[in-house]
Design a protein around this motif. Structure first.
Motif, mmCIF file in Angstrom:
data_model
loop_
_atom_site.group_PDB
_atom_site.id
_atom_site.type_symbol
_atom_site.label_atom_id
_atom_site.label_comp_id
_atom_site.label_asym_id
_atom_site.label_seq_id
_atom_site.Cartn_x
_atom_site.Cartn_y
_atom_site.Cartn_z
ATOM 1 N N PRO A 53 26.693 98.101 81.937
ATOM 2 C CA PRO A 53 25.997 97.856 83.192
ATOM 3 C C PRO A 53 25.394 96.457 83.303
ATOM 4 O O PRO A 53 25.359 95.896 84.390
ATOM 5 N N ALA A 54 24.967 95.881 82.200
ATOM 6 C CA ALA A 54 24.327 94.566 82.276
ATOM 7 C C ALA A 54 25.302 93.553 82.878
ATOM 8 O O ALA A 54 24.929 92.695 83.666
ATOM 9 N N PHE A 55 26.539 93.704 82.546
ATOM 10 C CA PHE A 55 27.556 92.772 83.022
ATOM 11 C C PHE A 55 28.021 93.156 84.418
ATOM 12 O O PHE A 55 28.396 92.328 85.213
ATOM 13 N N ALA A 56 27.895 94.428 84.714
ATOM 14 C CA ALA A 56 28.454 94.904 85.986
ATOM 15 C C ALA A 56 27.573 94.585 87.176
ATOM 16 O O ALA A 56 28.039 94.573 88.284
ATOM 17 N N THR A 57 26.332 94.360 86.961
ATOM 18 C CA THR A 57 25.413 94.436 88.085
ATOM 19 C C THR A 57 24.850 93.092 88.533
ATOM 20 O O THR A 57 23.786 93.035 89.101
ATOM 21 N N ASP A 58 25.573 92.020 88.279
ATOM 22 C CA ASP A 58 25.089 90.746 88.779
ATOM 23 C C ASP A 58 25.894 90.285 89.986
ATOM 24 O O ASP A 58 27.115 90.428 90.021
ATOM 25 N N ALA A 59 25.176 89.769 90.969
ATOM 26 C CA ALA A 59 25.841 89.117 92.093
ATOM 27 C C ALA A 59 25.613 87.617 91.946
ATOM 28 O O ALA A 59 24.512 87.184 91.595
ATOM 29 N N PHE A 60 26.661 86.839 92.187
ATOM 30 C CA PHE A 60 26.567 85.381 92.069
ATOM 31 C C PHE A 60 26.648 84.778 93.471
ATOM 32 O O PHE A 60 27.563 85.077 94.220
ATOM 33 N N VAL A 116 29.932 86.600 95.039
ATOM 34 C CA VAL A 116 30.886 87.481 94.359
ATOM 35 C C VAL A 116 30.116 88.415 93.436
ATOM 36 O O VAL A 116 29.040 88.081 92.928
ATOM 37 N N ILE A 117 30.660 89.582 93.274
ATOM 38 C CA ILE A 117 30.095 90.546 92.339
ATOM 39 C C ILE A 117 31.241 90.978 91.438
ATOM 40 O O ILE A 117 32.173 91.635 91.901
ATOM 41 N N PRO A 118 31.236 90.530 90.169
ATOM 42 C CA PRO A 118 32.348 90.884 89.287
ATOM 43 C C PRO A 118 32.563 92.397 89.287
ATOM 44 O O PRO A 118 31.610 93.166 89.212
ATOM 45 N N GLY A 119 33.791 92.775 89.445
ATOM 46 C CA GLY A 119 34.153 94.176 89.568
ATOM 47 C C GLY A 119 35.601 94.211 89.987
ATOM 48 O O GLY A 119 36.331 93.261 89.727
ATOM 49 N N PRO A 120 36.031 95.267 90.646
ATOM 50 C CA PRO A 120 37.425 95.318 91.087
ATOM 51 C C PRO A 120 37.726 94.123 91.992
ATOM 52 O O PRO A 120 36.849 93.684 92.733
ATOM 53 N N ALA A 121 38.959 93.644 91.925
ATOM 54 C CA ALA A 121 39.351 92.468 92.703
ATOM 55 C C ALA A 121 39.021 92.676 94.171
ATOM 56 O O ALA A 121 39.212 93.752 94.711
#
Lengths: 406, 326
Positions: free
Chosen positions: B19-26, B319-324
């Motif tokens: 989750p730490a990696f999943a939940t950042d918005a840039f 962008v929010i890393p996750g599905p393309a």
């Protein structure tokens, strides 16, 4: 024509160089249809415009460079559409008949002609035999009469009129709560027309002209060494004993005294109009709405800054490019119908679409207010409402028009 | 397509596990020259990363470990490590890179170079420039088809959506759209390309197969002048049901039902909304508001703005890393 071609090819070569070392693939040919070449004419006045500041002296190719820049943009699109655009130019000789000059351009294939002419010559060209076969784009005359009593069905006005410029300025001054204006008008006809527009605008929006003074052109040297010393004494004396006012409005299209007013007025008041805060269709410092892109393209190609006349030329050329992209550049009737249709919406870095007023063929457009270093504001100002388009709060509106297009 | 879906599902599973990696918005701050990082769990600003001159376009690597940033005035791409939240690499990107996208296989970065009329292809492993396709004037919008075969780029002054063969780097078709196209987006099924026209005030829906416009959506916001309604960003939910179109100076997001192509609602967000991004679960949409310098958080289920988060100066893309992104 040949010069144009080589310039164009050179431009293309430059473009390829830009993306070096790995070369960009050229666009795929879109169709087998034969290429359509659209010839755009450029007709310009004989006389040079003048200025008080040497920084404001126009370049030799003022206006035409803007048109060429617009043609470059059209030609990039044309590569995908099988269209090419070329420019033929004619500069009036002193005393030359504008109709004959237009006939020269028409004879060289131009059906769309950008005109940087005086009001008188523009009408001569429009009413000539060649005029009947061409669609003219007025890029250099702000005269109201061209849009009103003497409007013509074959003349599209890309340049804003004096009333549009005045309204753009006045809306901002009133937004600033500067309501009382001292008008200083020059002694030439154009100055008087500009003063009329400024006064009309003040009255229209609820400002007040406290006094009007005339600055007679005594024919003094504009930039002579002794002139400066003289001006320093002359302007304070000329502007003293005025009733209380907020802003001095300079009506000096002839560039005789306007730019001498700032910092020399008797009372410490800002100047606007022909000097100080100036309403215009373009300023080289303007960078909103993606304008930086166009400024940079222009500066790279011409090694100078883009003027308002250049922008009017670019805009007219792009209008023709848009007509061509929409299959409406085959004849002037189709083009005119396209410009008046709902499909026409020009993107010209002004933050909203530019469209054409159907009652007098004037291009609707925001007005930039420049202090010479930056764009202070862009009109229309918030709160100036209109039932159709806020851009129609600038200039004479449909109910006021005297234009009857035939 | 089935492969794509399962890959997306896999990424979601992966994200859930970390989750730490999943939940950042840039968020790219165009004038702040920084990236704001928002913790998407708490919807709080986490940190700000200085990144270089005029950051605008953002793209995520296929493994979610890197966020690429186009630096328009530095003519470079910066790579941000999404774990350490620092710049790990920069490389030259040609003149004035504006928007960027990665290929679904993660190997190629596509860049629109606004100032040189080019769509540039970079090998992301070697950072080597592979070549370019010459486009119209002022390329900006960029979308990659879900199968990775087609790249669509829009040109602001030529008013076209250019379909480019991703492998051969050749133009397949040029579709004339309305004035000043800013953004393109594929529907997740790859069948449609939506193109926004900022000055034209419309969305053109292009059939990806025939490359013809099948419909135009126009927006009428009650109480607002048509000229202030300027569609820019397009975000289509991962399930392909809803499209959110940012309307720039109208300060609103239009919610469009993708199937019926009808506008369902207008949501008031911050001032001058540019681009946006969904959270990987589609539950929230975050918008970058260029003038109010904040990010609005939209609850997608409720179609309500639930929060605003102050970020850097002139936020532009998210962008929010996750599905393309579709």
């Amino acid at each position: 024509m040949t010069g144009q071609m080589t310039r164009w090819i050179r431009g293309l070569f430059g473009l390829i160089l830009l993306v070096a070392p790995a070369r960009a693939e050229p666009p795929a040919p879109e169709s087998d249809a034969p290429a359509q070449n659209i010839v755009i004419g450029y007709l310009r006045r004989a006389e040079n415009r003048t200025a008080i500041s040497r920084l404001a002296l126009p370049a030799e190719n003022d206006g035409q460079a803007g048109a060429e820049s617009g043609l470059d943009d059209n030609n990039v699109a044309g590569e995908f559409l099988g269209q090419t655009f070329s420019l033929v130019a004619h500069r009036l000789k002193p005393g030359e008949d504008a109709g004959a000059a237009l006939a020269d351009l028409e004879g060289r294939g131009a059906r769309f002609v950008l005109a940087d002419l005086s009001a008188e010559n523009l009408l001569k060209a429009a009413d000539s035999a060649a005029g009947a076969k061409t669609l003219l784009f007025n890029i250099g005359a702000a005269d109201e009469v061209l849009r009103e009593e003497f409007c013509r069905a074959n003349v599209i006005h890309v340049a804003p009129s004096r009333a549009m410029l005045a309204d753009g300025l006045t809306q901002y001054l009133l937004w600033k709560q500067w309501r009382k204006f001292l008008v200083v008008v020059g002694s030439h006809d154009a100055d008087r027309l500009w003063a009329e527009a400024l006064k009309r605008s003040a009255t229209r929006f609820g400002g007040k002209i406290v006094e009007e003074r005339m600055f007679a052109d005594a024919g003094g040297a504009r930039r002579a060494d002794s002139g400066v010393a003289l001006v320093q004494k002359q302007i304070p004396a000329f502007t003293q004993n005025a009733p209380a006012y907020d802003v001095m409005l300079a009506a000096d299209e002839s560039a005789v005294f306007g730019e001498y007013l700032p910092y020399r007025t008797w009372d410490a008041r800002p100047v606007a109009g022909s000097a100080g805060l100036v309403p215009t269709s373009w300023d080289p410092s303007y960078e909103q709405a993606g304008a930086t892109q166009l400024q940079q393209r222009f500066e790279r190609k011409f090694s100078r800054r883009m003027s308002a006349l250049d922008m009017n030329g670019w805009t007219a050329a792009r209008m023709i490019g848009e007509a061509a992209a929409h299959d409406a550049a085959g004849d002037i009737g189709a083009a005119r119908a396209y410009f008046l249709s709902k499909d026409f919406a020009l993107a010209a870095f002004k933050g909203q679409k530019l469209t054409l007023r159907d009652w007098n063929l004037q291009l609707r457009q925001p007005i930039l207010l420049s202090d010479g270093r930056n764009v202070v504001s862009v009109s229309p100002q918030e709160g100036f409402m209109h039932q159709f388009s806020e851009l129609d709060t600038l200039g004479l509106d449909r109910p006021e028009t005297k234009c009857r297009l035939k | 397509m089935p492969f794509e879906m399962s890959r997306a599902a896999f990424v979601v599973a992966l994200l859930a596990a970390s989750p730490a990696f999943a939940t950042d918005a840039f968020v790219s701050n165009e004038k702040g020259n920084t990236i704001s990082v928002i913790d998407v769990e708490s919807m709080m600003l986490k940190t700000t990363i200085p990144v270089g001159q005029r950051p605008r376009g953002l793209a995520v690597s296929s493994d979610g470990k890197t966020v690429y940033v186009a630096l328009g005035d530095a003519d470079q791409i910066a790579a941000i490590d999404t774990k350490s939240l620092s710049v790990s690499d920069t490389f030259d990107a040609g003149r004035d890179p504006e928007r960027i996208e990665t290929s679904p296989d993660g190997k190629t970065l596509y860049v629109t170079n606004e100032d040189s009329n080019t769509l540039t292809f970079f090998n992301l492993e070697t950072k080597e420039r592979l070549g370019g396709a010459r486009l119209g004037v002022e390329p900006e919008g960029l979308a990659v088809s879900p199968d990775g075969k087609t790249v669509v780029a829009t040109t602001e002054t030529t008013n076209m959506a250019h379909f480019v063969d991703a492998e051969r780097r050749k133009i397949l078709a040029n579709v004339l759209v309305d004035a000043r196209p800013r953004m393109a987006a594929f529907t997740p099924d790859g069948k449609e390309v939506w193109v926004s026209a900022e000055i034209g005030g419309s969305i053109s829906i292009i059939d990806a197969q025939t490359r013809k416009i099948v419909e135009r959506i126009r927006f009428e916001v009650p109480g607002l002048r048509a000229e202030n309604v300027q569609p820019v960003g397009i975000n289509i939910s991962h399930d392909g049901t809803l499209a959110f179109v940012s309307l720039g100076p109208a300060n609103r997001m239009a919610v469009v039902d993708v199937k019926s192509r009808k506008v369902l609602k207008y949501l008031l967000v911050g001032q001058r909304v540019w681009h946006a991004a969904f959270t990987p679960d589609d539950k929230f949409l975050l918008t970058a508001n260029g003038i109010s310098n904040d990010v609005s958080v939209i609850d997608v289920g409720a179609l309500k703005v639930v929060k605003s988060i102050q970020v850097g100066e002139s936020p532009w893309e998210l962008v929010i890393p996750g599905p393309a992104k579709p």
